[in-house]
Design a protein around this motif. Structure first.
Motif, PDB file in Angstrom:
ATOM      1  N   HIS A  94       0.865  -1.189   0.000  1.00  0.00           N
ATOM      2  CA  HIS A  94       0.000   0.000   0.000  1.00  0.00           C
ATOM      3  C   HIS A  94       0.892   1.226   0.000  1.00  0.00           C
ATOM      4  O   HIS A  94       2.123   1.097  -0.010  1.00  0.00           O
ATOM      5  CB  HIS A  94      -0.966  -0.025   1.184  1.00  0.00           C
ATOM      6  CG  HIS A  94      -0.318   0.107   2.520  1.00  0.00           C
ATOM      7  ND1 HIS A  94       0.591  -0.818   2.991  1.00  0.00           N
ATOM      8  CD2 HIS A  94      -0.404   1.055   3.491  1.00  0.00           C
ATOM      9  CE1 HIS A  94       1.005  -0.448   4.188  1.00  0.00           C
ATOM     10  NE2 HIS A  94       0.433   0.684   4.517  1.00  0.00           N
ATOM     11  N   HIS A  96       1.579   3.900   2.134  1.00  0.00           N
ATOM     12  CA  HIS A  96       2.168   4.637   3.261  1.00  0.00           C
ATOM     13  C   HIS A  96       3.687   4.736   3.171  1.00  0.00           C
ATOM     14  O   HIS A  96       4.360   3.793   2.731  1.00  0.00           O
ATOM     15  CB  HIS A  96       1.765   3.992   4.595  1.00  0.00           C
ATOM     16  CG  HIS A  96       0.355   4.313   4.981  1.00  0.00           C
ATOM     17  ND1 HIS A  96      -0.435   3.452   5.697  1.00  0.00           N
ATOM     18  CD2 HIS A  96      -0.404   5.417   4.736  1.00  0.00           C
ATOM     19  CE1 HIS A  96      -1.630   4.007   5.881  1.00  0.00           C
ATOM     20  NE2 HIS A  96      -1.631   5.191   5.302  1.00  0.00           N
ATOM     21  N   ASP A  98       6.115   4.466   5.192  1.00  0.00           N
ATOM     22  CA  ASP A  98       7.009   3.474   5.807  1.00  0.00           C
ATOM     23  C   ASP A  98       7.086   2.195   4.962  1.00  0.00           C
ATOM     24  O   ASP A  98       7.759   1.233   5.335  1.00  0.00           O
ATOM     25  CB  ASP A  98       6.596   3.160   7.258  1.00  0.00           C
ATOM     26  CG  ASP A  98       5.180   2.626   7.386  1.00  0.00           C
ATOM     27  OD1 ASP A  98       4.261   3.170   6.735  1.00  0.00           O
ATOM     28  OD2 ASP A  98       4.983   1.656   8.140  1.00  0.00           O
ATOM     29  N   HIS A  99       6.389   2.198   3.813  1.00  0.00           N
ATOM     30  CA  HIS A  99       6.445   1.073   2.863  1.00  0.00           C
ATOM     31  C   HIS A  99       6.927   1.509   1.476  1.00  0.00           C
ATOM     32  O   HIS A  99       7.422   0.673   0.713  1.00  0.00           O
ATOM     33  CB  HIS A  99       5.063   0.415   2.732  1.00  0.00           C
ATOM     34  CG  HIS A  99       4.529  -0.069   4.048  1.00  0.00           C
ATOM     35  ND1 HIS A  99       4.473  -1.400   4.389  1.00  0.00           N
ATOM     36  CD2 HIS A  99       4.058   0.619   5.122  1.00  0.00           C
ATOM     37  CE1 HIS A  99       3.989  -1.512   5.617  1.00  0.00           C
ATOM     38  NE2 HIS A  99       3.730  -0.295   6.087  1.00  0.00           N
ATOM     39  N   HIS A 165      -7.150  -1.159   6.008  1.00  0.00           N
ATOM     40  CA  HIS A 165      -6.232  -0.169   6.590  1.00  0.00           C
ATOM     41  C   HIS A 165      -6.209   1.113   5.729  1.00  0.00           C
ATOM     42  O   HIS A 165      -6.047   2.219   6.240  1.00  0.00           O
ATOM     43  CB  HIS A 165      -4.874  -0.855   6.665  1.00  0.00           C
ATOM     44  CG  HIS A 165      -3.713  -0.003   6.945  1.00  0.00           C
ATOM     45  ND1 HIS A 165      -3.506   0.587   8.158  1.00  0.00           N
ATOM     46  CD2 HIS A 165      -2.648   0.354   6.165  1.00  0.00           C
ATOM     47  CE1 HIS A 165      -2.363   1.259   8.118  1.00  0.00           C
ATOM     48  NE2 HIS A 165      -1.830   1.147   6.916  1.00  0.00           N
ATOM     49  N   ASP A 184      -0.016  -3.855   5.903  1.00  0.00           N
ATOM     50  CA  ASP A 184      -0.599  -3.321   7.138  1.00  0.00           C
ATOM     51  C   ASP A 184      -2.046  -3.754   7.340  1.00  0.00           C
ATOM     52  O   ASP A 184      -2.756  -3.197   8.183  1.00  0.00           O
ATOM     53  CB  ASP A 184      -0.503  -1.790   7.163  1.00  0.00           C
ATOM     54  CG  ASP A 184       0.918  -1.332   7.461  1.00  0.00           C
ATOM     55  OD1 ASP A 184       1.795  -2.203   7.597  1.00  0.00           O
ATOM     56  OD2 ASP A 184       1.138  -0.112   7.569  1.00  0.00           O
TER      57      ASP A 184
HETATM   58 ZN   LIG Z   1       0.186   1.573   6.479  1.00  0.00          ZN
END
Ligand SMILES: [Zn+2]
Ligand SMILES: [Zn+2]
Length: 298
Positions: A94, A96, A98-99, A165, A184
């Protein structure tokens, strides 16, 4: 100072240290990242951000998620030690940061970047708002419901089960090894982030987990986006079912409190979820707030 130079310079005096001091030194020198191999060809990398999975196939390397730019550089260096094959594909579970913030380290290195179509939409929206488009490497390929491709003896299938999420979370199944990266969609014993600004929906999230546990089997090994301190970023279907129960408990609690006539502000004074003690980490408040808003806009 470069680590090797420092080691050479300290080598003569190292033996003079006590055992406890030596242990302190070796911990200090330990890499900040961890790699765990499930099979000869599939492993996970953890440093800072959502857990990364990778496949080293004869056809090339596939990476799932990229953490942040420094972390993905560390990952690339480590994978280069294990394989000389080209980086074929980077998958984002996805959008975000942090990914996906680490995607940029793969620029000019990886052949394709793939994610769900809503993940690309969300990544663009966030980057435009934050004026950080120059720091993104966007997916050049997207999918809607399912996507599968063979890489050597392994076959990778991406599944979209609906909003959770965010509205763009995929689960990535390494079919031959029977390993699934949940992204997530799974927070192991840790209060989740529910990103309503990117289409998250807790009721649908419970159904998404249900679809996952019926699509995959009881032997499936799962890799989770995040876990609370002291809990693993890997697990089994039972862990997913526990998380679905947790989400259900959050929604039911919000619903019952709403029925008593409480205001949102009064409801958000709750610091615990009745009957659920296993979930940890910062913020029962965030899922409670998301549940309240979801119920209020029904
Ligand atoms: Zn996430
Ligand atoms: Zn994450």
């Amino acid at each position: 100072m470069h680590r090797r130079t420092f080691l050479q310079n300290t080598a003569l005096t190292f033996s003079a240290l006590t055992l406890a001091q030596q242990n302190l030194f070796s911990n200090w020198f330990e890499d900040p990242w961890k790699i765990k191999m499930f099979t000869d060809s599939i492993g996970i990398f953890s440093e800072r951000g959502g857990t990364i999975a990778f496949l080293l196939s004869k056809k090339g390397i596939v990476v799932v998620d990229a953490q942040f730019p420094d972390q993905s550089k560390h990952l690339i260096t480590e994978l280069r030690k294990k394989s000389e094959k080209p980086f074929k594909l980077l998958i984002n579970t996805h959008h975000h940061g942090d990914h996906t913030a680490g995607n940029i380290s793969f620029k000019g290195i990886v052949e394709h970047v793939l994610a769900h179509e809503n993940s690309l939409k969300n990544q663009k929206n966030v980057a435009v708002a934050a004026k950080s488009e120059d720091k993104q490497l966007y997916p050049d390929q997207t999918f809607g419901i399912d996507w599968c491709q063979k890489f050597g003896k392994e076959k990778i299938c991406l599944h979209y089960f609906g909003a959770g999420h965010t509205d763009g979370d995929a689960m990535i199944h390494f079919q031959h090894a029977n390993i699934v990266h949940t992204g997530d969609l799974m927070f192991n014993r840790r209060h989740p982030f529910v990103d309503r600004s990117a289409g998250a929906n807790m009721k649908s999230w419970i159904e998404v987990i249900g679809k996952a546990t019926t699509t995959f089997d009881n032997n499936t090994q799962y890799v989770f986006g995040h876990a609370a301190d002291g809990y693993d970023v890997t697990g089994k279907a039972d862990d997913l079912k526990k998380f679905a129960e947790y989400l259900d408990a959050v929604l039911k609690f919000a619903e019952s409190e709403m029925k008593t006539g409480k205001t949102k502000e009064e409801f958000l004074k709750n610091t615990a979820l009745p009957g659920v003690s296993e979930w940890k980490g910062d913020g029962i408040n965030r899922p409670l707030q998301a549940a309240w808003e979801e119920l209020a806009t029904k």
